[in-house]
Scaffold this active site. Structure first.
Site, PDB file in Angstrom:
ATOM      1  N   GLU A 208      -4.540 -10.244   0.336  1.00  0.00           N
ATOM      2  CA  GLU A 208      -5.412 -10.139   1.510  1.00  0.00           C
ATOM      3  C   GLU A 208      -6.847 -10.415   1.081  1.00  0.00           C
ATOM      4  O   GLU A 208      -7.295  -9.941   0.037  1.00  0.00           O
ATOM      5  CB  GLU A 208      -5.341  -8.742   2.146  1.00  0.00           C
ATOM      6  CG  GLU A 208      -3.985  -8.375   2.706  1.00  0.00           C
ATOM      7  CD  GLU A 208      -3.904  -6.950   3.225  1.00  0.00           C
ATOM      8  OE1 GLU A 208      -4.974  -6.373   3.546  1.00  0.00           O
ATOM      9  OE2 GLU A 208      -2.795  -6.397   3.304  1.00  0.00           O
TER      10      GLU A 208
ATOM     11  N   GLU B 177       0.816  -1.212   0.000  1.00  0.00           N
ATOM     12  CA  GLU B 177       0.000   0.000   0.000  1.00  0.00           C
ATOM     13  C   GLU B 177       0.856   1.271   0.000  1.00  0.00           C
ATOM     14  O   GLU B 177       0.747   2.122   0.872  1.00  0.00           O
ATOM     15  CB  GLU B 177      -0.949  -0.017   1.192  1.00  0.00           C
ATOM     16  CG  GLU B 177      -1.965  -1.142   1.099  1.00  0.00           C
ATOM     17  CD  GLU B 177      -2.913  -1.218   2.264  1.00  0.00           C
ATOM     18  OE1 GLU B 177      -4.086  -1.580   2.061  1.00  0.00           O
ATOM     19  OE2 GLU B 177      -2.476  -0.926   3.398  1.00  0.00           O
TER      20      GLU B 177
END
Length: 1019
Positions: free
Chosen positions: A544, A480
Site C-alpha cells: 500500500e 495487518e
C-alpha cells in the site's frame, strides 16, 4: 488432504471438541465448518468448449442452477428471539419479507451498517461488550433467517448435487428440507455440501441461519463497512456419481535464446466415485487448434483416485502476461466404460513463470514494475458486486495503466479472476485474515496457536479455489494481523503446496515468511536506504502507498522517479480503488455520499470518512487524481534532449514484453491558442526496457507567444479493452515560453475605475464603464478549505487554525495615493486578533485599462509556521460562470500533482471545475496558468501575471466548503469564489503516508507577487 495441513491441524482437534461443548459453534475459534466438501478448484460443468471461452460460461450449463434472487427473510437483533424452527417444511413464512440474494441485509433495511478501520465494531459500549476472543456479543448479535424453494430438473435425476455458497458473512447453519446439513465459518470463500441425499422430487426447501458476528469475526477486522448476510452467489451444480473432484494445472515457461518461450505443462486430477472409464484433456490455442491432449484410464475399484497426466512441453508457446494475456483452453472430460461423456469441466490456462531473480520479481524471466491498486469489493448493495460492475472496474484499470490489483483483504468474487485472466491484470490474492483489533503484540492472534486451524483453513481455501488462475502471481497470507507461529505455518504450508508463485505478508517485514518485502506508506528516504543495502535478497514492493483519500495522491512522481532509478524497488499498489460510500438522500431530497457514523445513534463506532479513499467514486466516476495515476503509470516516457537542428526526443520503453512498434506516435506543435503549427506521425521500433532517440522537424518560432510539443502514443491495433483511439501515454514540452504572461492581455483600452477601502486596503470596486465586477472585496488569502490530507499533515490545518490564518483580516496602517496609484500598508490580523504579518498592496492602472495589483507580504515567522496558499481572493456573481484559461488542464492540478495536466487553452465552467469529493474540501485548482478569465453574456474579467500562477473558481464560499461534512450541506449564495494564487501547497498523501514535501509547500518568508486584472464589457 495435504499431509502437512493434516499434521498441523490434527493436534488441535480435541481442544476443538472440548470448546464446542461449552459454547455454540459460532463462538469457537476451532470451528471452520461441518460436513462440507473438501476445498478444491472450480469444477463447474461446461456444456461446450465455446462456453469455456467466456468468463461465467458455466452458467449456461444444463447442470448449473442459480439460487440467486428473492428469498424469504426474517431478521432479529437477539439470537434468542430468532424463529428457531423456521427450517421446518411446515413453518409458515408467507408473512415474511423478501430480500435480495446476494446482498448485505444492512443495505436492504435491516440492522446497522458500521464503518471502522482498525478496531472491532462490537468492542464498544454500544454493544456492552469488550473484545474477548473467541467470544462475540450474544444479546445483540443479529440473526438473519433465509428461506426459499427450488425444484431440481428431471435431467439431474441420479446425479450428485452440490450446493455452493460463495460468500456468507459471518457464520451460518444450513438445512435442506428440514434436515440439518452443516455450518460454515468464514466469509468471502466458497463453502459446499453434497446435498443429494437431502433432496426429493418436486419442490425443495433451503434454509440458512446467518449470524452477524462469530468467532471468525476476529479474523475479519478489515478496513471496511462491517455488514452481514449472503453477499455472494448461491447455486447448485450436478455431477455424475463418479466425478472430477479437483484438478491442478502447472503451466510455466522457459525463455529460449531466440526470444521465444518453451511451455512446460502438467495436469493432475482427482477422480472420486467408483467406476471404470477414462479421464482425458484437450488443450487448444486461441484458434481452436489442439496443442496437447492425453487419455488416462480410471480404475473402477478406487473411490478416490489421483490421475497424473504426463508432463509435456510446448514449443513456441504464447506466454501469458498482463501486457499479453495469451490464454489456452483446457477441457477435461470424464467418460464411462462405454465411452460416453459423463462430465466436462475446465478453465483457461496461461503459460507463465513467476520467480525472484537477482533480487527482482520476474514474470517469464523479465523483471516487472508493479503499477498496482488495492481493491475492496464495493457497490451500492454492499460487498455484492455485479458482473457488469466488475467489468467496468477492469476496463477502467486497464485504461489507466494499472497492471496489478491486490485483492484487499480477502479473496474476491470468482468472476473477477476470470476477468483478470482474460484482460490481463496481475493479481495478489489475499487470505481473509485480518485481526487488526488485537494489535501486533502479545495479544495478536498470529501468536496464539489455538487459532492455527482458522488461519490454515482460510489460507487453504483461498489457494485451492483459485490455484489454476494465471493472473494470480502472488499469494498474501493476510493483512495487518501481526506475525507469529500461525503465519509461519501458513507460509510453510503454502510454500509446500505451490511451487509456482511467490508469497508475501506485510507484517512479516523482513522475517523468513515473506518472499517480498512489502511495506506500507514508507517515505522516499526509507526506500532509498533499502535500495543501498547489500544484505538483502528480496524485492521492495509496497503493498500500500499513496493514500487516495479526498483530494490526494500528491508526490506520486517522486515515488516513481525513485522506483525507475533503483532496480530493487519494483513499485506498489495505491490505496485504494473505489470509495466505500453509499448514495443516500436527505429529508429535503438532496443526495449525498454517506460514510462512517452516518447510520445509527450518534455514538455508533465510526472511523468517519476514512472509507472514502478511492481513485474512483462509488459510482465509478474517476476522481481527478486518477488522471495522475494514468500519466505516471504510463509505459512510454519521453525527454526533450535538444531543439537545435530539429527536435530530439529520447524515448524509454517501460513495457516489459511489448515493442513500441505496436504503437503509433502522433505529435503536434501547438501555439498558446491551441492552433496546430505542425504535426506528424512516427512509427518507432524499440524493444522492452530499451531507449531510443527520435528526431522531429524543427519549428520556426514565428510570432507565437508560446509553443508546445505534444506527444501521444496510440495502439496500432485494437485489443480487448484498449483501442486504436485510446492514448496510452503522452508527454508535453514547452518549446517557446513567454517572458511576460501579461502580454496575453488585450491591448484595447477599457474605461476602468477602482476603489480601495481606506480601513482595510482591500479592493472593493472594479468597474469597466458601469459594470461592477466585484461582489466581495479582493483581499489577501492564506488558507484553503482543508483537504482530508491537510487534517493529518503536520504542516496542515491544525497549524493553520492554531496560527489563525483561516480567518484573516486587514487593517491599514498607512495609505497613500499618487496620481491613479494607491498604496496601502496593512497589518494582517489572524483569527485570534494577533498580527501575523504585514502586507503592502499597490494598485496601479495600466495603459490598456487593466489594474495591476501588487502585494508584498511579510509574515511574522514567530506567529505563522505554515501557509496553505499565498494569493488573492474575491467573489463575483455566479452569472460569471464561464471560465477560460491557458494553463494545465483541463483537470485539477496542484504543485505535487500536475504531471497529467497539459498546458493549453481551455474553456470550462465554475461548476465543471468543482469536484464533489465525498467530504467537501479544496478543489478545482489549476497550475502553470498564463491567463484566466471569467465571463457572462456581456462582460469579461481577464487576469494574467508576469509568471505562471494558480487559480480556482468555485460555486461556493470557502467557509461553506470548509464547514460542510457532506455534499448535501453545500449551499449556494449566488456568488462564485475566485482564488488567484502566487503559490499553493501541494496535497500530499498524509492521511496515510508522507505529507506535502517541503519543495511543494508555501515558504513562510517575505513574498512579492502581482496580478493584472483586465475588466471589459464585451457587448
Amino acid at each position: 488432504m495435504n499431509k502437512l495441513y493434516a499434521l498441523l491441524i490434527g493436534a488441535f482437534t480435541p481442544l476443538c471438541m472440548s470448546a464446542q461443548t461449552t459454547y455454540p459453534e459460532w463462538q469457537s475459534q476451532y470451528t471452520t465448518g461441518l460436513n462440507k466438501v473438501e476445498p478444491h478448484a472450480y469444477v463447474l460443468p461446461y456444456s461446450s468448449v465455446e462456453k469455456l471461452q467466456q468468463p461465467g460460461g458455466y452458467e449456461q450449463s444444463a447442470y448449473y442452477m442459480t439460487l440467486n434472487g428473492k428469498w424469504k427473510f426474517h431478521w432479529t437483533k437477539n439470537p434468542d428471539k430468532r424463529p428457531k424452527d423456521f427450517f421446518q417444511n411446515d413453518f409458515a413464512v408467507q408473512g415474511w419479507n423478501d430480500i435480495n440474494v446476494p446482498g448485505n441485509w444492512e443495505r436492504q433495511g435491516y440492522g446497522l451498517p458500521i464503518y471502522v478501520n482498525e478496531t472491532y465494531e462490537f468492542d464498544d459500549k454500544l454493544f456492552q461488550f469488550k473484545k474477548n476472543p473467541p467470544l462475540v456479543p450474544y444479546a445483540q448479535n443479529e440473526v438473519g433467517s433465509y428461506r426459499r424453494t427450488f425444484t431440481i430438473p428431471s435431467t439431474w435425476k441420479g446425479r450428485r448435487i452440490v450446493l455452493c455458497c460463495e460468500g456468507v458473512k459471518s457464520f451460518f447453519y444450513l438445512w435442506i428440507n428440514g434436515t440439518y446439513v452443516g455450518y460454515n465459518m468464514g466469509a468471502k470463500m466458497p463453502s459446499e455440501w453434497d446435498i443429494t441425499k437431502y433432496l426429493h422430487d418436486g419442490e425443495n426447501t433451503i434454509a440458512m441461519e446467518v449470524y452477524r458476528w462469530a468467532a471468525g469475526s476476529y479474523l475479519e477486522c478489515q478496513d471496511y463497512w462491517r455488514i452481514s448476510g449472503i453477499e455472494q452467489d448461491v447455486y447448485l451444480y450436478a455431477t455424475p456419481t463418479q466425478y472430477i473432484a479437483d484438478y491442478n494445472v502447472a503451466a510455466g515457461v522457459d525463455k529460449q535464446d531466440n526470444g521465444s518461450f518453451k511451455g512446460n505443462f502438467s495436469l493432475s486430477t482427482n477422480i472420486k466415485g467408483a467406476g471404470n472409464g477414462t479421464i482425458s484433456y484437450v488443450l487448444t490455442d486461441e484458434k481452436g487448434n489442439t496443442v496437447l491432449s492425453e487419455d488416462m484410464a480410471v480404475n473402477g475399484k478406487n473411490n478416490d483416485e489421483m490421475v497424473d497426466f504426463t508432463p509435456k512441453t510446448v514449443q513456441n508457446v504464447a506466454a501469458w502476461s498482463a501486457e499479453h494475456p495469451n490464454l489456452y483452453t483446457l477441457l477435461i472430460t470424464l467418460k464411462d466404460k462405454n465411452g460416453n461423456i459423463t462430465e466436462q469441466t475446465g478453465s483457461k490456462v496461461g503459460f507463465r513463470t513467476i520467480e525472484i531473480k537477482n533480487k527482482q520479481l520476474c514474470v517469464n524471466g523479465t523483471p516487472i514494475l508493479v503499477k498496482g491498486a488495492n481493491r475492496h469489493e464495493h457497490s451500492q448493495l454492499g460487498r455484492t458486486v455485479s458482473k457488469e460492475l466488475m467489468e467496468q472496474d477492469i476496463r477502467l484499470m486497464k485504461q489507466n495503466n494499472i497492471n496489478l490489483v491486490r485483492c484487499s483483504h480477502y479473496p474476491n468474487d470468482a468472476y473477477w479472476y476470470q476477468l483478470c485472466d482474460k484482460y490481463g491484470l496481475y493479481v495478489i490474492d489475499e487470505a481473509n485474515i485480518e485481526s487488526h483489533g488485537m494489535g501486533y503484540g502479545k495479544e495478536s492472534l498470529a501468536k496464539d496457536s489455538t487459532w492455527l486451524k482458522a488461519h490454515m483453513d482460510r489460507t487453504r481455501r483461498m489457494y485451492e479455489r483459485s490455484k489454476n488462475h494465471p493472473s494470480i502471481i502472488i499469494w498474501s497470507l493476510g493483512n495487518e494481523a501481526g506475525n507469529g507461529v500461525n503465519f509461519e505455518n501458513t507460509y510453510r504450508w503454502l510454500k509446500n503446496a505451490d511451487k509456482t508463485r511467490l508469497i508475501q505478508y506485510e507484517r512479516a517485514e523482513e522475517n523468513f515468511n515473506t518472499d517480498i518485502y512489502c511495506p506500507m506508506y514508507q517515505s522516499l528516504d526509507h526506500m532509498k536506504a533499502y535500495a543501498k543495502r547489500t544484505d538483502i535478497t528480496r524485492p521492495y514492493i509496497m503493498c500500500e502507498y499513496l493514500h487516495a483519500m479526498g483530494n490526494s495522491c500528491g508526490g506520486m512522481k517522486d515515488y516513481w522517479d525513485l522506483i525507475e532509478s533503483e532496480p530493487i524497488l519494483q513499485g506498489g499498489s495505491i490505496w485504494d480503488w473505489v470509495d466505500q460510500s453509499f448514495r443516500e438522500v436527505d429529508k429535503y431530497g438532496n443526495w449525498y455520499w454517506s460514510y462512517g457514523g452516518d447510520y445509527g445513534p450518534k455514538d455508533v463506532p465510526s472511523f468517519d470518512n476514512f472509507c472514502t479513499n478511492g481513485l474512483i467514486a462509488a459510482d465509478r466516476t474517476p476522481h481527478p487524481h486518477l488522471s495522475e495515476v494514468k500519466k505516471i503509470y504510463q509505459n512510454i516516457k519521453s525527454k526533450l534532449v535538444s531543439t537545435e537542428k530539429g527536435i530530439t526526443i529520447k524515448v524509454k520503453n517501460w513495457f516489459d514484453f511489448t515493442n513500441l512498434n505496436e504503437y503509433q506516435l502522433n505529435w503536434q506543435v501547438v501555439d498558446e491558442n491551441g492552433n496546430i503549427v505542425s504535426k506528424g506521425t512516427q512509427h518507432v521500433d524499440c524493444a522492452p526496457h530499451e531507449s531510443t532517440t527520435i528526431m522531429l522537424p524543427s519549428v520556426a518560432t514565428g510570432t507565437q507567444k508560446e509553443l508546445y510539443l505534444n506527444l501521444a502514443w496510440q495502439p496500432v491495433s485494437d485489443a480487448l479493452i484498449i483501442t486504436k483511439n485510446d492514448v496510452v501515454a503522452y508527454d508535453q514540452f514547452v518549446l517557446k515560453k513567454a517572458n511576460d504572461c501579461t502580454a496575453f492581455l488585450p491591448r484595447e483600452k477599457q474605461r476602468m475605475t477602482y476603489k480601495v477601502d481606506e480601513k482595510t486596503g482591500e479592493l472593493t470596486s472594479l468597474k469597466s464603464g458601469n459594470q461592477e465586477f466585484l461582489d466581495a472585496p479582493l483581499s489577501l488569502s492564506l488558507y484553503r478549505p482543508a483537504t482530508d490530507n491537510d487534517g493529518r499533515d503536520q504542516y496542515g490545518v491544525r497549524v493553520w487554525h492554531r496560527d489563525g490564518i483561516d480567518s484573516i483580516s486587514q487593517k491599514v496602517t498607512k495609505i497613500s495615493r499618487s496620481k491613479d496609484i494607491t498604496r496601502a500598508e496593512t497589518d494582517v490580523i489572524g483569527k485570534n486578533g494577533n498580527i501575523i504579518g504585514k502586507a503592502v498592496f499597490t494598485y496601479q492602472p495600466q495603459k490598456n485599462g487593466a489594474l495591476a495589483v501588487k502585494v508584498d507580504f511579510t509574515p511574522d515567522t514567530a506567529a505563522v509556521k505554515s501557509l496553505a496558499r499565498i494569493g488573492l481572493t474575491f467573489r463575483v456573481k455566479d452569472t460569471f460562470g464561464k471560465v477560460e484559461y491557458n494553463g494545465r488542464g483541463d483537470i485539477e492540478t496542484y504543485n505535487d500533482r500536475k504531471e497529467a495536466g497539459l498546458i493549453g487553452h481551455y474553456k470550462t465552467t465554475a461548476e465543471a471545475m468543482f469536484h464533489y469529493y465525498v467530504k467537501p474540501q479544496a478543489t478545482g485548482n489549476r497550475t502553470d496558468v498564463r491567463w484566466m478569465s471569467l465571463s457572462d453574456t456581456r462582460n469579461r474579467l481577464m487576469v494574467a501575471a508576469k509568471t505562471p500562477f494558480q487559480f480556482s473558481v468555485t460555486p461556493f464560499s470557502d467557509s461553506v466548503i470548509d464547514r460542510a461534512t457532506h455534499i448535501n450541506q453545500l449551499s449556494r449564495d449566488g456568488l462564485l469564489t475566485v482564488h488567484l494564487d502566487a503559490n499553493q501547497s501541494g496535497v500530499g498523501t498524509a492521511t496515510c503516508g508522507p505529507g506535502v514535501a517541503e519543495k511543494y509547500r508555501v515558504p513562510v518568508k517575505p513574498t512579492s507577487f502581482e496580478f493584472v486584472l483586465y475588466p471589459a464589457m464585451t457587448k
